[in-house]
Design an enzyme around this catalytic site. Structure first.
Site, mmCIF file in Angstrom:
data_model
loop_
_atom_site.group_PDB
_atom_site.id
_atom_site.type_symbol
_atom_site.label_atom_id
_atom_site.label_comp_id
_atom_site.label_asym_id
_atom_site.label_seq_id
_atom_site.Cartn_x
_atom_site.Cartn_y
_atom_site.Cartn_z
ATOM 1 N N ASP A 1 39.686 35.167 35.055
ATOM 2 C CA ASP A 1 39.068 36.502 35.037
ATOM 3 C C ASP A 1 37.553 36.335 35.164
ATOM 4 O O ASP A 1 36.939 36.731 36.158
ATOM 5 C CB ASP A 1 39.514 37.170 33.710
ATOM 6 C CG ASP A 1 38.665 38.350 33.262
ATOM 7 O OD1 ASP A 1 37.679 38.680 33.931
ATOM 8 O OD2 ASP A 1 38.998 38.943 32.208
ATOM 9 N N ASP B 1 36.317 41.338 37.285
ATOM 10 C CA ASP B 1 37.408 40.449 36.862
ATOM 11 C C ASP B 1 37.951 39.798 38.139
ATOM 12 O O ASP B 1 38.183 40.494 39.140
ATOM 13 C CB ASP B 1 38.485 41.287 36.162
ATOM 14 C CG ASP B 1 39.732 40.487 35.748
ATOM 15 O OD1 ASP B 1 40.013 39.418 36.347
ATOM 16 O OD2 ASP B 1 40.442 40.933 34.828
ATOM 17 N N ASP C 1 44.991 31.063 34.138
ATOM 18 C CA ASP C 1 46.420 31.386 34.032
ATOM 19 C C ASP C 1 46.965 31.554 35.453
ATOM 20 O O ASP C 1 46.213 31.635 36.416
ATOM 21 C CB ASP C 1 46.649 32.642 33.179
ATOM 22 C CG ASP C 1 45.945 33.874 33.728
ATOM 23 O OD1 ASP C 1 46.253 34.257 34.868
ATOM 24 O OD2 ASP C 1 45.077 34.447 33.034
ATOM 25 N N HIS D 1 45.792 34.906 37.419
ATOM 26 C CA HIS D 1 44.426 34.891 37.958
ATOM 27 C C HIS D 1 44.263 33.815 39.025
ATOM 28 O O HIS D 1 43.455 33.965 39.938
ATOM 29 C CB HIS D 1 43.396 34.710 36.835
ATOM 30 C CG HIS D 1 43.150 35.976 36.068
ATOM 31 N ND1 HIS D 1 43.870 36.298 34.931
ATOM 32 C CD2 HIS D 1 42.304 37.004 36.297
ATOM 33 C CE1 HIS D 1 43.455 37.485 34.496
ATOM 34 N NE2 HIS D 1 42.503 37.939 35.293
ATOM 35 N N CYS E 1 40.764 38.900 39.162
ATOM 36 C CA CYS E 1 42.020 39.367 39.771
ATOM 37 C C CYS E 1 41.775 40.520 40.729
ATOM 38 O O CYS E 1 42.528 40.715 41.684
ATOM 39 C CB CYS E 1 43.068 39.724 38.724
ATOM 40 S SG CYS E 1 42.781 41.258 37.840
ATOM 41 N N TYR E 2 40.697 41.298 40.498
ATOM 42 C CA TYR E 2 40.408 42.415 41.410
ATOM 43 C C TYR E 2 39.834 41.932 42.743
ATOM 44 O O TYR E 2 39.644 42.731 43.660
ATOM 45 C CB TYR E 2 39.494 43.445 40.745
ATOM 46 C CG TYR E 2 40.155 44.081 39.544
ATOM 47 C CD1 TYR E 2 41.361 44.757 39.695
ATOM 48 C CD2 TYR E 2 39.618 43.971 38.270
ATOM 49 C CE1 TYR E 2 42.005 45.309 38.600
ATOM 50 C CE2 TYR E 2 40.254 44.524 37.173
ATOM 51 C CZ TYR E 2 41.453 45.194 37.342
ATOM 52 O OH TYR E 2 42.100 45.730 36.261
ATOM 53 N N LYS F 1 33.683 49.635 34.339
ATOM 54 C CA LYS F 1 34.343 48.528 33.638
ATOM 55 C C LYS F 1 33.767 47.213 34.182
ATOM 56 O O LYS F 1 32.902 47.214 35.052
ATOM 57 C CB LYS F 1 35.857 48.594 33.827
ATOM 58 C CG LYS F 1 36.507 49.764 33.095
ATOM 59 C CD LYS F 1 36.901 49.438 31.663
ATOM 60 C CE LYS F 1 38.206 48.660 31.612
ATOM 61 N NZ LYS F 1 38.575 48.273 30.241
ATOM 62 N N HIS G 1 42.347 53.116 39.434
ATOM 63 C CA HIS G 1 42.419 51.760 38.881
ATOM 64 C C HIS G 1 42.743 50.782 40.011
ATOM 65 O O HIS G 1 43.546 51.097 40.900
ATOM 66 C CB HIS G 1 43.512 51.765 37.814
ATOM 67 C CG HIS G 1 43.754 50.439 37.166
ATOM 68 N ND1 HIS G 1 44.420 49.407 37.800
ATOM 69 C CD2 HIS G 1 43.421 49.989 35.932
ATOM 70 C CE1 HIS G 1 44.478 48.376 36.977
ATOM 71 N NE2 HIS G 1 43.887 48.696 35.852
ATOM 72 N N ARG H 1 37.854 49.479 37.544
ATOM 73 C CA ARG H 1 37.626 50.905 37.286
ATOM 74 C C ARG H 1 36.128 51.142 37.193
ATOM 75 O O ARG H 1 35.370 50.209 36.899
ATOM 76 C CB ARG H 1 38.223 51.332 35.938
ATOM 77 C CG ARG H 1 39.690 51.175 35.780
ATOM 78 C CD ARG H 1 40.128 51.811 34.450
ATOM 79 N NE ARG H 1 40.760 50.841 33.554
ATOM 80 C CZ ARG H 1 41.031 51.078 32.270
ATOM 81 N NH1 ARG H 1 40.691 52.232 31.717
ATOM 82 N NH2 ARG H 1 41.612 50.158 31.534
#
Lengths: 506, 355
Positions: A393, A321, A400, A403, A323-324, A318, A258, A315
Site C-alpha cells: 500500500d 495506496d 501482501d 498489493h 492498489c489504486y 483519502k 470509490h 476516494r
C-alpha cells in the site's frame, strides 16, 4: 529528476487543520522520506555520480516473494483470506505473468486441480472447497484457469461447468438488473464486474442474463463522477413488484465514488457495450447513459501530487495506496478507450509500422494517455516496493499478495498503452466463424471482438528507470495478458484468432 | 433458553473433535485427493471448526449447535461468507429472536468494521425483522411500528460505529440503505444536523459530503413536498461558506458541481463567487465589502485555488466564442504551473475545446 528538483509542495490546508489534513500531511512526510532515502542510498552506492538516478523494479525479489507463496503457502494470518482462496492463486499467477515468468507443467497441473476442487456442484466457484459459490472467487478461479489451463484431459477448461454457471448467475439476478454476489449476500458492482468478465471469457453472455444490468450500472455513478458499490432499488420496486422497473424513478447511489467500484463499474460498462449496441437499436427502450467526461475527470483527480509521488487515491480526500495504481490508474485507460470509441477515433495508432522503441523519456510527444504515466510509475517504484520482496500500500506497510499484483498491474498499465484498435476489430471481424447452432450469434460475435480489439499500441510504451523495469502488458478489462485472454476465448467461442504480430521483413 | 451462544474464549477451549455433542459428525477435510497449491496454514482451531462446518453443510443440518459453530468461525474469519449465509438460514429456519441476533452482532460489527459480511448480515436480519412484524405486504416499511423502532435503534448503532471510523465505506452505505428502505420522516430529520456536526469536525470528510448529497437529493418521497429552489439556495450558501473556510478542499468543490448539475443550473451563476479564488491572495482590492452571497477566501487561504481555476475555465468553455480562449489560458496555467501532475488531462481539455 533529482530530489532537489522535485516539487515538495505539501497539499494546501489554508491554515485549517482537520483529521484528514493531519493524516495527509504525515503521509506526505513518509513518502518524501522514502523517496529521499531511495535516492540517497543509490547515490552512496556504486552508481557513478554523474548519471541521473533511475529507480529499479526489484523483479527478482518480487519473483522470490511470489514463489515462496506458491511453494510454501501462506502463514496463519492469511486465515482472513480462507474464503478468497482462488484470489490468492490468481494474484500469485497473474503476478508471475506480468513479471514475465513462465510456469512449468507440474505447477500448472497442481493449480488446475486446486481450482477445480473449488467449483461448486451447482455452478460457479467458491472461496474454498465446500464453501458456497460466489461471484468474486468465480472470476478469480476462471481467470486463474485462463492462465494455467488448456483444453482437453487434465487441462481444466472443459471441466468448467458453463451450463450450471449460467444457472447460478441467473439465480442471483435481481429485479433492478443487478446481481447478488452469492445467495443471501449483498448486491455489489464488484460482483457485476466478475460476472460480466466471466460471461465474456466463457461465451455465456445472453440478452436474458444482462437485461437491466446496464441501467443498474449507470445508477451507480455518483455526483463526483466515479462509481459507488450499489444503488437503492426500493423506490422503483415499491411502485410495482410485477411490472418492469420504471427507469425514470430515481435509484440513488449508496456510498461515495470509490476506486475499486469505479474500476468495476467502468469495466462492466465496457463489457456491456456489445449488448447495448445489439439490443437497444430499434427496441424503443431508452439507452442508459454514463457521464464519461465526469468519470474521466474523477479518475484523473485521484492521482496524487508530486509530494504524493504520483500515486492514486481511492476516494476524494483519502490517502494514496498502491492498489489504486490498478483500480484507478488502470481504469483511466478503460475510460479513454470508451471515450475514444464514443467519438469514433479517426486515427489508429496500433500496428503503426516500424516505430522504434526508445527507452524512457523519448516519447512524451506521442504519449496521449490522459493520466500521468511517469508519475504513477514513480509511486510504485519508490513507495510500492518492500525491501524483502512483494509490493505494498505505502511505507511502512508489509507486502501482501493483493498489493503485489495490483501495484505490478498498475505499473504495467502506466508502461503500456492497451487500447481498442479499429484495425484489430476489422481483422477479428473478418476472421469470425459463425456457428449455425449458436444462439445470439450477433451478441456473441460483438462480445468476442469488442474484448479482443484491446491491443497494445506499438511504440507507445514508456519505462521509468529504463527497459530493465519492463513488465508485460495486461488486458485493461480482464487483468490477464492479451495472450491468455485470446487463448481461453478462442477455445470457448471456437474461433481461430489471427496473429497480432505483423511479420517484420529481415 | 438451553443453548446460549458464547463469545467467551473459555467455552472454546475444546476443539469440535473433542466435544461429546459433536461425536455424531464426521469432519470433512478441505482437500480430498488434491495436493493444493499455495495453501494457507490454518491454526488447529480454524481447521477443526471449518472441517465440522463442511460436514454440516454436506448434510444440510439446521440446528441450534450450528449457531455456535458459525459464530466461532466468523470470529476467526469474519469474511467467511458461507458461514454467515448458513447462520442466516439457520436463524430464520429456527425462528430465533432477531433483535437478539442484532445485539449479539454489535461487538463483531465494531471489531470487524471493514468486513462486508458484518454489515450485510445486519441488513438481512433487520429486513427479516420488519417483514416478520407485518402481515400486510402492501404497507411500506415506515408504516410499520416495530420496523421503525428497530430502524431508529439501528441508526443510533451506526452512529456509534462511525465514531470509530468516520469514513468507513460499508457503514455509510448501510446507513443510506437503512434511511431509504424505512423511509421514515423521524429517521431522516436528524441527518442534516448530523452531517453538519461531522463536517464541523472535519470539513474534508468526503463521506459526510456524499451523505449530505444523499440526504438532500437522494430522497424521492420528498419530491414535490419541498421547495427545490429553497433547498438549492440553502445548499449553495452552505457550500460557499465551507469553500471560503478552506478553499483547497476538493470535496466541497465536487459537491458544488454536483448540486448545480443535479439542478441543471449553469456554473456561470457562481462566477462572482469563484473569481476571488482564482487569483493570488493579495490582489483583491475590496476588502471592506461584505457580500453574504459571495463569501471571500478566509485569511489563511492559499490561492489561487486549483479547483476554482478549473471551475472558472468550465464557465468560459460553456460560454464559448471569445471566452474559449480564456478557458484555454486557464487550462494551460493548470498544465504548466498549478496542477502539473494532470498536465495531460488539461492539454486534453485544450484539445477538445479547440476542436
Amino acid at each position: 529528476m533529482t530530489a532537489v528538483e522535485r516539487n515538495w509542495k505539501p497539499t494546501p490546508t489554508d491554515g485549517v487543520s482537520s483529521p484528514t489534513s493531519t493524516l495527509q500531511a504525515s503521509t506526505e512526510e513518509i513518502l518524501k522520506a522514502r523517496y529521499l532515502s531511495v535516492t540517497l542510498n543509490a547515490a552512496s552506492s556504486n552508481s557513478p555520480p554523474s548519471t541521473p538516478f533511475e529507480p529499479t523494479l526489484h523483479k527478482n525479489s518480487h519473483i522470490q516473494y511470489l514463489l515462496r507463496n506458491l511453494r510454501q503457502g501462506f502463514p496463519a494470518r492469511y486465515i482472513s483470506q480462507a474464503a478468497s482462496q482462488p484470489w490468492l492463486i490468481f494474484w500469485t499467477l497473474q503476478g508471475f505473468c506480468v513479471l514475465g515468468v513462465g510456469l512449468d507443467g507440474q505447477t500448472k497441473k497442481q493449480a488446475v486441480d486446486t481450482l477445480l476442487a473449488m467449483q461448486h456442484p451447482e455452478g460457479g466457484f467458491c472461496g474454498g472447497p465446500g464453501q458456497a459459490a460466489h461471484l468474486l472467487p468465480t472470476y478469480a478461479a476462471v481467470s486463474a484457469l485462463a492462465i494455467v489451463g488448456q483444453p482437453g484431459e487434465g487441462g481444466g477448461w472443459d471441466k468448467i461447468n458453463r451450463e450450471k454457471m449460467y444457472d447460478f448467475f441467473m439465480s442471483l439476478k435481481q429485479p433492478d438488473g443487478s446481481f447478488l454476489v452469492a445467495h443471501h449476500a449483498e448486491v455489489d458492482v464488484r460482483g457485476m464486474y466478475c460476472l460480466l468478465a466471466v460471461a465474456t471469457l466463457l461465451n455465456i453472455l445472453t440478452p436474458e442474463l444482462v437485461a437491466g444490468t446496464s441501467e443498474f450500472i449507470a445508477t451507480c455513478q455518483t455526483y463526483e463522477g466515479g462509481f459507488c458499490n450499489a444503488s437503492f432499488p426500493g423506490w422503483a420496486q415499491h411502485h410495482s413488484s410485477t411490472s418492469p422497473i420504471d427507469p425514470s424513478i430515481p435509484r440513488p447511489p449508496l456510498g461515495e465514488a470509490h476506486g475499486g467500484y469505479t474500476f468495476c463499474g467502468t469495466a462492466s460498462w465496457a463489457f456491456l457495450q456489445p449488448y447495448i449496441k445489439t439490443s437497444y437499436r430499434g427496441s424503443g427502450n431508452v439507452k442508459p447513459e454514463v457521464n464519461l467526461k465526469a468519470l474521466l475527470r474523477w479518475t484523473v483527480q485521484m492521482q496524487g501530487s508530486s509530494i504524493e509521488l504520483g500515486g492514486f487515491k481511492g476516494r476524494t480526500n483519502k490517502l494514496v495506496d498502491g492498489c489504486y495504481s490498478w483500480w484507478v490508474g488502470g481504469c483511466a485507460g478503460v475510460v479513454e478507450g470508451l471515450i475514444g470509441e464514443g467519438v469514433g477515433k479517426s486515427e489508429d495508432k496500433a500496428h503503426a509500422t516500424d516505430v522504434p522503441t526508445e527507452p524512457d523519456g523519448e516519447w512524451d510527444d506521442v504519449d496521449d494517455a490522459l493520466f500521468n504515466r511517469r508519475g504513477l510509475q514513480e509511486y510504485v517504484l519508490y513507495a510500492g516496493q518492500h525491501h524483502a520482496g512483494g509490493l505494498i500500500d505505502k511505507p511502512p506497510k508489509p507486502s501482501d499478495s493483493y498489493h503485489t499484483l495490483y501495484c505490478l498491474a498498475g505499473l504495467s498499465a502506466a508502461q503500456h498503452r492497451v487500447q481498442p484498435s479499429s484495425s484489430r476489430r476489422e481483422t477479428l471481424s473478418a476472421a469470425w466463424t459463425a456457428h449455425a447452432e449458436a444462439e445470439f450469434d450477433g451478441l456473441r460475435k460483438e462480445a468476442f471482438i469488442s474484448a479482443l480489439s484491446w491491443v497494445e499500441e506499438e511504440g507507445a510504451s514508456l519505462y521509468v528507470g529504463g527497459e530493465k523495469n519492463r513488465l508485460n502488458a495486461t488486458h485493461p478489462l480482464f487483468n490477464l495478458t492479451v495472450t491468455h485472454s485470446e487463448g481461453i476465448m478462442a477455445h470457448f467461442y471456437r474461433q481461430t484468432i489471427p496473429s497480432r504480430f505483423t511479420k517484420k521483413s529481415t | 433458553m438451553s443453548h446460549v451462544e458464547s463469545n467467551d474464549p473459555a467455552d472454546q477451549t475444546l476443539l469440535y473433535c473433542e466435544k461429546p455433542e459433536w461425536q455424531d459428525v464426521t469432519p470433512i477435510p478441505q482437500y480430498d485427493g488434491v495436493n493444493p497449491i499455495a495453501p494457507i496454514f490454518y491454526t488447529p482451531e480454524y481447521k477443526d471448526a471449518t472441517e465440522y462446518f463442511r460436514a454440516v453443510v454436506e448434510k444440510d443440518e439446521i440446528s441450534e449447535r450450528v449457531l455456535q459453530l458459525t459464530l466461532d468461525i466468523i470470529q476467526m474469519n469474519p469474511a467467511h461468507y458461507s458461514a454467515w449465509q448458513y447462520r442466516y438460514r439457520t436463524i430464520i429456519a429456527l425462528k430465533r429472536p432477531l433483535e437478539a441476533e442484532l445485539t449479539l452482532m454489535d461487538v463483531l460489527a465494531i471489531q470487524f468494521l471493514k468486513t462486508y459480511q458484518v454489515w450485510h448480515h445486519r441488513r438481512l436480519v433487520l429486513t427479516a425483522l420488519y417483514e416478520s412484524s407485518t402481515s400486510d405486504s402492501a404497507s411500506s416499511p415506515s408504516s410499520n411500528a416495530a420496523g421503525a423502532a428497530a430502524a431508529a435503534k439501528e441508526l443510533a448503532f451506526i452512529t456509534r460505529a462511525l465514531e470509530t471510523d468516520t469514513k468507513n465505506y460499508h457503514t455509510w452505505s448501510y446507513r443510506q440503505w437503512l434511511l431509504a428502505f424505512f423511509d421514515d420522516e423521524a429517521l431522516w430529520e436528524g441527518e442534516l444536523p448530523y452531517v453538519e456536526r461531522l463536517l464541523e469536525a472535519d470539513v474534508r470528510n468526503n463521506s459526510a459530503w456524499h451523505h449530505r448529497f444523499f440526504v438532500v437529493f437522494g430522497r424521492v418521497r420528498a419530491k414535490g413536498e419541498v421547495d427545490l429552489e429553497e433547498v438549492l439556495k440553502r445548499e449553495l450558501s452552505y457550500t460557499k461558506d465551507q469553500i471560503a473556510f478552506a478553499p483547497n478542499n476538493p470535496s466541497a468543490w465536487n459537491y458544488l458541481r454536483g448540486i448545480l448539475e443535479r439542478n441543471k443550473k449553469p456554473y456561470s451563476d457562481l462566477q462572482t463567487f469563484v473569481e476571488p479564488y482564482t487569483v493570488p491572495a493579495s490582489s483583491s482590492t475590496d476588502e471592506g465589502i461584505v457580500d453574504l452571497d459571495n463569501p471571500r477566501p478566509g485569511p489563511g487561504a492559499q490561492l489561487p485555488c486549483v479547483a476554482a481555476l478549473e471551475f472558472l475555465a468550465d464557465i468560459h468553455e460553456k460560454a464559448g466564442g471569445e471566452q474559449t480562449k480564456q478557458a484555454i489560458e486557464i487550462w494551460k496555467s493548470l498544465a504548466n504551473e498549478h496542477d502539473t501532475m494532470r498536465k495531460k488531462y488539461w492539454e486534453f481539455r485544450v484539445k477538445e475545446a479547440s476542436a
